[in-house]
Design a protein around this motif. Structure first.
Motif, mmCIF file in Angstrom:
data_model
loop_
_atom_site.group_PDB
_atom_site.id
_atom_site.type_symbol
_atom_site.label_atom_id
_atom_site.label_comp_id
_atom_site.label_asym_id
_atom_site.label_seq_id
_atom_site.Cartn_x
_atom_site.Cartn_y
_atom_site.Cartn_z
ATOM 1 N N GLY A 198 13.297 -9.484 9.108
ATOM 2 C CA GLY A 198 14.211 -10.815 9.631
ATOM 3 C C GLY A 198 15.807 -10.394 9.751
ATOM 4 N N VAL A 199 16.024 -10.410 8.166
ATOM 5 C CA VAL A 199 17.818 -10.792 8.375
ATOM 6 C C VAL A 199 18.362 -9.821 9.362
ATOM 7 C CG1 VAL A 199 19.550 -10.180 7.360
ATOM 8 C CG2 VAL A 199 18.059 -11.395 5.960
ATOM 9 N N ALA A 200 17.797 -8.566 9.618
ATOM 10 C CA ALA A 200 17.993 -7.950 10.913
ATOM 11 C C ALA A 200 17.930 -8.024 12.421
ATOM 12 C CB ALA A 200 17.380 -6.086 9.940
ATOM 13 N N LEU A 201 16.857 -9.149 12.385
ATOM 14 C CA LEU A 201 17.104 -9.015 13.455
ATOM 15 C C LEU A 201 17.209 -10.768 14.102
ATOM 16 C CD1 LEU A 201 13.083 -8.614 13.622
ATOM 17 C CD2 LEU A 201 15.075 -7.585 15.194
ATOM 18 N N GLY A 202 17.774 -11.084 12.780
ATOM 19 C CA GLY A 202 18.663 -12.758 13.025
ATOM 20 C C GLY A 202 17.958 -14.432 12.700
ATOM 21 N N VAL A 203 16.465 -13.669 12.425
ATOM 22 C CA VAL A 203 16.032 -15.239 12.548
ATOM 23 C C VAL A 203 15.163 -15.288 11.224
ATOM 24 C CG1 VAL A 203 15.087 -15.212 15.243
ATOM 25 C CG2 VAL A 203 13.874 -13.636 13.022
ATOM 26 N N GLY A 204 15.311 -14.447 10.147
ATOM 27 C CA GLY A 204 14.699 -14.824 8.679
ATOM 28 C C GLY A 204 12.539 -14.492 9.254
ATOM 29 N N GLY A 205 12.523 -13.930 7.801
ATOM 30 C CA GLY A 205 11.433 -13.401 7.847
ATOM 31 C C GLY A 205 10.872 -14.224 6.635
ATOM 32 N N HIS A 206 9.602 -13.758 6.046
ATOM 33 C CA HIS A 206 8.526 -13.843 5.222
ATOM 34 C C HIS A 206 7.083 -13.417 5.070
ATOM 35 C CE1 HIS A 206 7.625 -17.960 6.908
ATOM 36 N NE2 HIS A 206 6.564 -17.880 5.937
ATOM 37 N N LEU A 207 6.600 -12.683 3.588
ATOM 38 C CA LEU A 207 5.186 -12.913 4.343
ATOM 39 C C LEU A 207 4.538 -13.603 3.883
ATOM 40 C CD1 LEU A 207 4.669 -9.713 1.652
ATOM 41 C CD2 LEU A 207 4.688 -10.148 4.163
ATOM 42 N N THR A 208 3.416 -13.652 4.598
ATOM 43 C CA THR A 208 1.850 -14.418 5.066
ATOM 44 C C THR A 208 0.577 -14.347 4.683
ATOM 45 O OG1 THR A 208 1.701 -14.283 6.898
ATOM 46 C CG2 THR A 208 3.126 -16.204 6.953
ATOM 47 N N SER A 209 0.949 -12.827 4.314
ATOM 48 C CA SER A 209 -0.428 -12.304 3.495
ATOM 49 C C SER A 209 -0.188 -10.691 3.042
ATOM 50 C CB SER A 209 -1.829 -12.341 4.496
ATOM 51 O OG SER A 209 -1.347 -10.880 5.389
ATOM 52 N N LEU A 210 -0.202 -10.872 1.884
ATOM 53 C CA LEU A 210 -0.610 -9.328 1.120
ATOM 54 C C LEU A 210 -1.881 -9.108 0.792
ATOM 55 C CD1 LEU A 210 1.428 -7.115 1.138
ATOM 56 C CD2 LEU A 210 2.093 -7.862 -1.227
ATOM 57 N N ARG A 211 -2.111 -7.469 1.247
ATOM 58 C CA ARG A 211 -3.576 -6.837 0.033
ATOM 59 C C ARG A 211 -3.391 -5.826 0.046
ATOM 60 N NH1 ARG A 211 -8.709 -7.416 -0.149
ATOM 61 N NH2 ARG A 211 -10.179 -5.903 -0.266
ATOM 62 N N ARG A 212 -3.361 -5.415 -0.949
ATOM 63 C CA ARG A 212 -3.272 -3.411 -1.769
ATOM 64 C C ARG A 212 -4.360 -3.150 -1.623
ATOM 65 N NH1 ARG A 212 -0.203 -2.978 -7.237
ATOM 66 N NH2 ARG A 212 -1.366 -3.928 -7.824
ATOM 67 N N THR A 213 -4.060 -1.951 -0.592
ATOM 68 C CA THR A 213 -5.597 -1.752 -0.391
ATOM 69 C C THR A 213 -5.742 0.382 -0.967
ATOM 70 O OG1 THR A 213 -4.499 -0.305 1.636
ATOM 71 C CG2 THR A 213 -5.489 -2.704 1.560
ATOM 72 N N ARG A 214 -4.268 0.384 -1.464
ATOM 73 C CA ARG A 214 -4.589 2.012 -2.852
ATOM 74 C C ARG A 214 -3.887 1.782 -3.595
ATOM 75 N NH1 ARG A 214 -1.736 6.116 -2.010
ATOM 76 N NH2 ARG A 214 -0.812 5.907 -0.237
ATOM 77 N N ILE A 215 -4.091 2.618 -4.703
ATOM 78 C CA ILE A 215 -2.963 3.010 -5.637
ATOM 79 C C ILE A 215 -2.920 4.809 -5.931
ATOM 80 C CG2 ILE A 215 -1.750 3.078 -7.957
ATOM 81 C CD1 ILE A 215 -3.365 -0.146 -7.256
ATOM 82 N N GLY A 216 -2.800 5.550 -5.240
ATOM 83 C CA GLY A 216 -2.986 7.019 -5.566
ATOM 84 C C GLY A 216 -3.268 7.591 -4.469
ATOM 85 N N PRO A 217 -4.909 8.109 -5.515
ATOM 86 C CA PRO A 217 -6.285 8.615 -4.548
ATOM 87 C C PRO A 217 -7.435 7.416 -4.761
ATOM 88 C CG PRO A 217 -5.799 9.499 -6.859
ATOM 89 C CD PRO A 217 -4.998 8.771 -7.028
ATOM 90 N N LEU A 218 -6.798 6.273 -5.441
ATOM 91 C CA LEU A 218 -8.126 5.369 -5.605
ATOM 92 C C LEU A 218 -7.671 4.123 -4.418
ATOM 93 C CD1 LEU A 218 -6.636 4.735 -9.694
ATOM 94 C CD2 LEU A 218 -8.411 6.154 -8.525
ATOM 95 N N PRO A 219 -8.570 4.185 -3.870
ATOM 96 C CA PRO A 219 -9.054 2.978 -2.748
ATOM 97 C C PRO A 219 -10.299 1.733 -3.177
ATOM 98 C CG PRO A 219 -10.991 4.894 -2.844
ATOM 99 C CD PRO A 219 -10.284 4.792 -3.886
ATOM 100 N N VAL A 220 -8.951 0.384 -2.729
ATOM 101 C CA VAL A 220 -9.933 -0.699 -2.695
ATOM 102 C C VAL A 220 -11.303 -0.519 -2.556
ATOM 103 C CG1 VAL A 220 -9.767 -2.458 -0.608
ATOM 104 C CG2 VAL A 220 -9.749 -3.027 -3.167
ATOM 105 N N GLU A 221 -11.741 0.340 -1.832
ATOM 106 C CA GLU A 221 -13.643 -0.152 -1.386
ATOM 107 C C GLU A 221 -14.239 0.071 -2.395
ATOM 108 O OE1 GLU A 221 -10.960 0.774 2.333
ATOM 109 O OE2 GLU A 221 -10.623 1.299 0.366
ATOM 110 N N GLY A 222 -15.034 -0.133 -3.312
ATOM 111 C CA GLY A 222 -15.934 -0.169 -4.267
ATOM 112 C C GLY A 222 -15.371 -1.389 -5.479
ATOM 113 N N ALA A 223 -14.458 -1.656 -5.209
ATOM 114 C CA ALA A 223 -13.714 -2.060 -7.019
ATOM 115 C C ALA A 223 -14.995 -3.382 -7.031
ATOM 116 C CB ALA A 223 -12.289 -2.759 -6.132
ATOM 117 N N ALA A 224 -14.673 -3.756 -8.137
ATOM 118 C CA ALA A 224 -15.404 -4.898 -8.403
ATOM 119 C C ALA A 224 -14.768 -6.090 -8.412
ATOM 120 C CB ALA A 224 -15.549 -4.587 -10.166
ATOM 121 N N HIS A 225 -15.722 -7.075 -8.399
ATOM 122 C CA HIS A 225 -14.993 -8.637 -7.928
ATOM 123 C C HIS A 225 -14.814 -9.312 -9.563
ATOM 124 C CE1 HIS A 225 -15.545 -12.849 -7.375
ATOM 125 N NE2 HIS A 225 -14.894 -12.667 -5.777
ATOM 126 N N VAL A 226 -14.018 -10.091 -9.539
ATOM 127 C CA VAL A 226 -13.101 -10.395 -11.065
ATOM 128 C C VAL A 226 -15.109 -11.415 -11.408
ATOM 129 C CG1 VAL A 226 -10.425 -10.398 -10.208
ATOM 130 C CG2 VAL A 226 -12.397 -13.182 -9.355
#
Length: 300
Positions: free
Chosen positions: A189-217
């Motif tokens: 956002g700074v580089a484009l001169g208009v500002g920027g921020h995140l509205t959503s974020l989801r981590r789908t992988r850590i190393g060889p471990l995918p989020v698919e099949g992970a347990a609900h809290v």
């Protein structure tokens, strides 16, 4: 009854902290000995890796792995946290935002790809003088964080949506540990001169471990535990040992001439004939020696 041990792969929902997820796991498994391999912000969803019991010792090999995220960057406004949970601090006028071209966005994205110097968000968990940066920021104190070198190996724009005064970009990011996706949104956002921020974020992988099949809290009981042997082999590679070799490793002895059996890796997960994790082994010249031993566990 034996104390629980293993790895929990958790799909964290939005609206709760990572520590909330740890607290639920402690209650479900009736144990205090649970650690994590890196947290997620309350707004973020996706993969958390928790270690339970002796398996917490494996987390040191997971925390530094590369990660994948899916995110939405909103161009046109900035917040004090660089995400949608913060307070808006600046907004570009609609005409300025509309004038930003897709080609300019691509150039900005390209500039943030590769090995870059990044200043973390002021509400990060980095310690400054022994205190977390987010605690200092919330107390109204000035926070100055040093830039750090990170690698963004992929920053792909999957979709671009334009509304009055805003451009939303759906992106996929592959990056090294320690990369702040909020900071990528801010810096674009700074580089484009208009500002920027995140509205959503989801981590789908850590190393060889995918989020698919992970347990609900809400389902973090014993059935959700993955064996330490399974996860260690995925993360470090599998090194099968005989019963005699397993005994020697547990007694601190080297395995002479065995380094060739772990290929080119410096470390590997030693698995006994019953499928249990002996520990993490490492090269010592042509030999192999235990770096970390774990208690004997049932077959995987």
């Amino acid at each position: 009854m034996a104390a629980p041990s293993g790895i929990l792969l958790v799909d964290k929902p939005g609206g709760i902290t990572s520590h909330d997820a740890v607290a639920r796991a402690r209650k479900s498994l009736d144990t205090r000995k649970i650690g994590h391999a890196g947290t997620l912000d309350p707004m973020a969803t996706g993969l958390l890796v928790l270690g339970v019991g002796p398996a917490t010792r494996l987390l040191t090999f997971i925390v530094g792995l590369d990660k994948t995220y899916e995110a939405t960057i909103r161009l046109g406004s900035s917040t004090d946290t660089d995400d949608a949970d913060g307070t808006e601090t600046a907004r570009a006028d609609a005409a300025t935002v509309a004038a930003v071209t897709s080609e300019q966005i691509r150039a900005g994205v390209d500039a943030l790809t590769g090995t870059i110097s990044q200043v973390p968000s002021t509400v990060s968990a980095i310690k400054v003088g022994g205190r977390r940066a987010y605690d200092l920021a919330r107390a109204g104190e000035e926070v100055q964080l040093r830039p750090r070198t990170v690698t963004v190996s992929r920053l792909d724009v999957r979709a671009e949506r334009r509304t009055a005064g805003a451009i939303d970009l759906d992106v996929v990011v592959d990056c090294t540990s320690g990369t702040y996706i909020r900071a990528l949104a801010r810096d674009l956002g700074v580089a484009l001169g208009v500002g920027g921020h995140l509205t959503s974020l989801r981590r789908t992988r850590i190393g060889p471990l995918p989020v698919e099949g992970a347990a609900h809290v809400d389902a973090l009981g014993p059935d959700a535990l993955r064996s330490a042997a399974e996860i260690a082999a995925l993360v470090l590679g599998r090194f099968d040992v005989s019963a005699d070799e397993a005994r020697d490793l547990r007694h601190g002895k080297r395995l002479p001439g065995a380094a060739g059996r772990i290929g080119r890796a410096e470390r590997a997960a030693a698995i006994d004939p019953l499928g249990g994790l002996v520990g993490v082994v490492e090269r010592r010249g042509d030999d192999v020696k235990s770096a970390i031993n774990l208690p004997e566990e049932p077959a995987a």
